[in-house]
Design a protein around this motif. Structure first.
Motif, PDB file in Angstrom:
ATOM      1  N   SER A   1       0.826  -1.206   0.000  1.00 33.92           N
ATOM      2  CA  SER A   1       0.000   0.000   0.000  1.00 33.92           C
ATOM      3  C   SER A   1       0.860   1.257   0.000  1.00 33.92           C
ATOM      4  O   SER A   1       2.050   1.224   0.302  1.00 33.92           O
ATOM      5  CB  SER A   1      -0.921   0.004   1.228  1.00 33.92           C
ATOM      6  OG  SER A   1      -1.608   1.235   1.314  1.00 33.92           O
ATOM      7  N   LEU A   2       0.206   2.367  -0.321  1.00 33.66           N
ATOM      8  CA  LEU A   2       0.875   3.670  -0.422  1.00 33.66           C
ATOM      9  C   LEU A   2       1.223   4.271   0.920  1.00 33.66           C
ATOM     10  O   LEU A   2       2.093   5.110   1.029  1.00 33.66           O
ATOM     11  CB  LEU A   2      -0.059   4.672  -1.110  1.00 33.66           C
ATOM     12  CG  LEU A   2      -0.374   4.463  -2.571  1.00 33.66           C
ATOM     13  CD1 LEU A   2      -1.448   5.457  -2.981  1.00 33.66           C
ATOM     14  CD2 LEU A   2       0.885   4.664  -3.383  1.00 33.66           C
ATOM     15  N   THR A   3       0.469   3.894   1.935  1.00 27.29           N
ATOM     16  CA  THR A   3       0.705   4.499   3.238  1.00 27.29           C
ATOM     17  C   THR A   3       0.204   3.612   4.364  1.00 27.29           C
ATOM     18  O   THR A   3      -0.904   3.094   4.296  1.00 27.29           O
ATOM     19  CB  THR A   3       0.081   5.917   3.349  1.00 27.29           C
ATOM     20  OG1 THR A   3       0.100   6.340   4.714  1.00 27.29           O
ATOM     21  CG2 THR A   3      -1.343   5.963   2.845  1.00 27.29           C
ATOM     22  N   GLY A   4       1.049   3.415   5.349  1.00 32.04           N
ATOM     23  CA  GLY A   4       0.679   2.591   6.499  1.00 32.04           C
ATOM     24  C   GLY A   4       0.176   3.418   7.655  1.00 32.04           C
ATOM     25  O   GLY A   4      -0.547   2.932   8.510  1.00 32.04           O
TER      26      GLY A   4
END
Ligand SMILES: Cc1cc2nc3c(=O)[nH]c(=O)nc-3n(C[C@H](O)[C@H](O)[C@H](O)COP(=O)(O)OP(=O)(O)OC[C@H]3O[C@@H](n4cnc5c(N)ncnc54)[C@H](O)[C@@H]3O)c2cc1C
Lengths: 483, 409
Positions: free
Chosen positions: A419-422
């Motif tokens: 994913s792009l951001t955690g």
């Protein structure tokens, strides 16, 4: 500030009306003072608000938003401004509403393990308030001594101990939300079951786009009886990340598994003198917590696994002071990086845990390709990477390469099923990448959800969802974080 | 079943996958279709929107038959979409079709020493879709949380017949709005959940149950709270004497505390429990696992009305403080299910739950009581207004299981 007016309904009358609502001392309109609020930890794009308002109560927030609603003026909520994705950067929002004066812990109910707080309460202050009685608030972002609960809710923040205890969403039971038209709504509540749709759940992680959270009911946890905190050193990141998978696969649920690579170890050692030997290629901080009885067995099992994976040394923190030193080194690692370059950009990608060796190899290759130094300090147990790209802002070419490298890393995460951001959010930073992760239908439905709360798109406009067909360009990566 | 509807749907589904409802299903739907793909569900939804045919996703219909006073036209069973799509044991994640039963999922995961620690009763009948739709949970919620803490990705077919995804396949992810939270507990009113991705946990190394017997509920709760504060219990169940299990003792309240961890963790906790609750009976190994299943599936006695309440945990005892009341409680989580004789008692308990900052939901009721007591509490007006807007946004044609959720949504 003429260019700030943008035909947005701002005029001197608005300032006077706001002052009438909250008092002159709670409205800032001088440009020099507003400059402080021109960005968060994502410093590439800057734009000061035209007016800053600092309400003290839900009633004031509601009155402010009613006024803005009548005038059709957009606003941006702000907590402590430690966000790393441009969450509180005013885009088309002339008025900034800062929660810093709403910093009261409203009530503490230890027997039910609940606490009610105003949004401007600093994350660490919640735990500080209940630690003497043996409780804590689990989400612990590395910025926890500065960031606010309101910001944490908006970003669905995590932290090192997310691995065992979950992120903000797992600990927020209910919120009081002031909708963009000024209406105050209660969503969720202190009981464990939801009544109707889980709207409090939808508010968490909505990045300030659904109104202003003015109160939150949080879950407290009982502090573990004991901790075992280990520092393991490895020759390289490859071996270290393999050890991470090994520990998890063995059936343990450590409190945290954090990783630092050679570059970060060097920076941290120079800043905090933890005692890292020079030349270590990678370090893992592994913390086990829980009942004292079985903890030594768990710890020796974890140590044994790491040694079998090739750890050069595994050392147990002798006492609480040494444990705190390790955590200080980890939590302030971003700051320590400031010694290595004038500027740096922190990325926040996620890969499935078993792909950590692959993504780190990829990052090394990208760094070589773009002739950049990239350090890694991250939440390894969750597969949540934070590559830190070093650059000199004065060097336009290097700056451009730093942006490109960051983008490539994120794309590599997506290619590995990640994913792009955690935890840092989409904000403005990753708008352009959203269509790589979600289909037009996914994004349309998300927009419909947002419009349930904010039909006129006046709460933090321009964030999270790219406008269909729009092309987002970022010209320079962010600078170091102000902590 | 209406023959017009049958003919119409017959154009979309061949004979084998369009059928009469069976058992509980007949209270929920007039016909049942069993689509096998997203495209088929999409077609169905578009047709239903055009012709204003109401649909509801169905599992075993144990919840739906209580919710609905009249069946929807078409029940959508996901039995054809019930596979485990991807289990990544080393990443501890699983992607599964919404039609899979929890038992089927559990069997796959257990081979790798893992589980989804959400344990509503009757996993062999409970589908993943139903668990999500009704936000079902079980005893392990005390230590592990509920399904909202484990769902990391969701796919559903919404209005326009479009398949929509939220979340992803990684254990930590904040990209985009949280559609998982929106779909959990939406009772089929926002779309048809087709696929779910969960993060998993390792099975505990050891598992033991400590059972205590108490004469009065207040004393049982007090003991339970003390254990919960001192230890790291996996669960804390309190069963009133009327909930029959092989270990029930006449007239006694049974308190079952679960402990896990390694040998030393377990021994320490069992020792503490013996100290705090003299006369504790300990079950380990296969005995513990067997009794766990009994606890998980423990049923309330037959009664005209069954209800679930949620309250602040320490106030749960006062909500249940009625002579002879039969209940099972997830004691430290503040959730209980109770068997009741009449609508007045139910109304009283409902008020008590509200006073304890919680609420109540009817789980089952005799036909004669329908209409006398609302299934759900009424959410506060501001929240309800947003819920109505959400429903209108996600289901503009009003076809997804309408009329039986909070506020008549
Ligand atoms: C050194 C450093 C380390 C960090 N480590 C971590 C980490 O480990 N984990 C992690 O998750 N993050 C981390 N962060 C990122 C950041 O601290 C978090 O995102 C934090 O939650 C932001 O809180 P804030 O109060 O600073 O919010 P701000 O930056 O002020 O705002 C963030 C967003 O929240 C919105 N917002 C703020 N208050 C409200 C409210 N009351 N109602 C509605 N919306 C609101 C804003 O509009 C904005 O969109 C780190 C940052 C730094 C600088």
């Amino acid at each position: 500030m003429e260019d700030g007016l943008r035909g947005s309904g701002i005029d001197s009358g608005l300032r006077a009306d706001l002052e009438a609502l909250v008092g002159a001392d709670a409205v800032v309109s001088r440009r020099s003072e507003l400059k402080v609020y021109e960005c968060d930890g994502w410093t590439i794009e800057k734009n000061a608000p035209d007016l800053l308002v600092m309400p003290r109560s839900t009633e004031q927030v509601s009155a402010i938003l009613r006024l803005l609603h009548r005038r059709g003026v957009a606003f941006v909520p702000r907590g402590a401004g430690t966000g790393l994705s441009g969450g509180c950067l005013p885009l088309a929002a002339p008025v900034m509403i800062c929660t810093s004066r709403m910093n009261r812990i409203v009530s503490i109910d230890l027997s039910n393990r609940r606490v009610e707080v105003q949004p401007g309460v600093v994350n660490l202050h919640v735990t500080d308030a209940v630690r003497p009685q043996g409780y804590f608030y689990a989400p612990d972002p590395s910025s926890q001594s500065a960031c606010t609960i309101g910001g944490n809710i908006a970003e669905n923040s995590g932290g090192p101990h997310t691995l065992k205890y979950g992120v903000t969403a797992n600990h927020v039971l209910g919120v009081e939300l002031v909708l963009p038209d000024g209406e105050v709504v209660e969503l969720g509540g202190p009981a464990e079951e939801k009544l109707g749709y889980d709207l409090a759940g939808a508010v968490v992680g909505s990045e300030g786009t659904v109104g202003i959270v003015t109160r939150a009911t949080l879950r407290l946890m009982r502090a573990p009886q004991s901790y075992r905190t280990m520092l393991a050193l490895f020759d390289d990141v490859d071996t270290a990340t393999r050890a991470v998978s090994k520990i998890i696969a063995d059936g343990m649920v450590p409190g945290a598994i954090e990783m630092m690579d050679r570059l970060i170890i060097g920076a941290v050692e120079a800043a905090f003198h933890v005692g890292f030997p020079p030349g270590a290629g990678a370090a893992l901080i592994v913390e086990l917590d829980g009942l004292a009885a079985g903890l030594d067995d768990h710890a020796s099992r974890a140590a044994e696994l790491m040694r079998s994976c090739g750890a050069r040394s595994v050392e147990l923190a002798r006492d609480e002071a040494q444990r705190q030193l390790l955590w200080k080194a980890r939590k302030r690692a971003f700051g320590a990086v400031g010694r290595l370059a004038s500027n740096y950009a922190t990325q926040d990608g996620v890969v499935p845990r078993t792909r950590l060796p692959d993504i780190l190899r990829e990052i090394t290759a990208i760094a070589a390709r773009y002739r950049l130094r990239i350090g890694n300090v991250f939440h390894a147990g969750d597969g949540n990477i934070h590559p830190i790209v070093l650059y000199e802002e004065r060097d336009a070419d290097e700056t451009r390469r730093a942006i490109e490298a960051g983008r490539e890393i994120l794309k590599a995460c997506l290619a590995m099923g990640g994913s792009l951001t955690g935890e840092h959010g989409i904000g403005v930073e990753k708008l352009a990448e959203m269509p790589l992760l979600f289909s037009p239908d996914d994004l349309r439905v998300m927009a419909e959800l947002r419009a349930v709360f904010d039909p006129d798109n006046r709460s933090n406009p321009g964030k999270v969802l790219p406008r269909p067909g729009s092309c987002v360009e970022v010209s320079a990566p962010r600078r170091q974080v102000p902590l | 079943m209406s023959s017009v509807l049958q003919t119409e749907l017959g154009r979309l589904f061949d004979a084998g996958r369009l059928r009469e409802p069976r058992g509980f299903e007949s209270a929920a739907a007039e016909v049942v279709v069993e689509p096998a793909s997203l495209d088929e569900i999409g077609e169905l939804v578009r047709k239903c929107e055009r012709d204003r045919i109401c649909v509801a996703p169905i599992g075993a219909c144990r919840t739906l038959r209580c919710l609905r006073s009249a069946p929807v036209s078409a029940g959508v069973s996901l039995i054809q979409m019930a596979g485990v799509i991807a289990h990544e044991p080393d990443d501890m994640t699983v992607v599964v079709g919404a039609g899979a039963t929890l038992a089927a999922l559990e069997a796959v995961l257990a081979r790798h020493g893992q589980h989804l620690p959400v344990d509503p009763p009757f996993p062999d009948q409970t589908t993943v879709g139903a668990m999500l739709g009704a936000a079902h949970s079980g005893l392990t919620r005390l230590s592990a949380g509920t399904v909202r803490d484990f769902l990391i990705g969701v796919q559903f077919v919404g209005h326009g017949g479009k398949a929509v995804r939220g979340g992803g396949r990684v254990v930590k992810n904040v990209a985009g709005y949280d559609l998982m939270k929106v779909m959990i507990g939406s009772f089929g009113t926002l779309g048809i959940i087709t696929e779910a991705t969960f993060k998993l946990r390792p099975l505990p190394e050891l598992y033991a149950i400590a059972i205590g017997y108490h004469c009065a509920p207040a004393e049982a709760f007090e003991t339970g709270f003390r254990l919960h504060d001192a230890l790291a219990l996996l669960h804390l169940e309190l069963l009133s004497p009327g909930i029959r299990t092989p270990l029930t003792r006449e007239g006694q309240y049974l308190l079952a505390a679960g402990v896990g961890g390694n040998r030393k963790d377990a021994d320490y906790q069992l020792e503490e429990i013996r100290r705090l609750q003299p006369g504790t009976l300990i079950l380990e190994g296969a005995d513990a696992r067997r009794f766990y299943r009994v606890l998980r599936d423990a049923e309330l006695p037959q009664a005209p009305l069954r209800m679930q309440i949620a309250a602040l945990p320490r106030q749960l005892p006062s909500c249940l403080d009625r002579p002879g009341l039969q209940f099972r409680a997830h004691a430290a989580a503040g959730v209980a299910q109770l068997a009741l004789d009449d609508a007045e008692t139910a109304a009283g308990i409902r008020r008590a739950a509200a006073d304890a900052r919680g609420h109540a939901r009817v789980l089952s009721l005799q036909p004669a009581l329908r209409g006398l007591i609302p299934i759900f509490d009424q959410p506060p007006s501001g929240a309800l207004k947003l819920m109505r807007r959400l429903k209108a946004a996600f289901d503009p044609a009003g076809i997804f299981n309408p009329g039986c959720f909070v506020g008549g949504i």
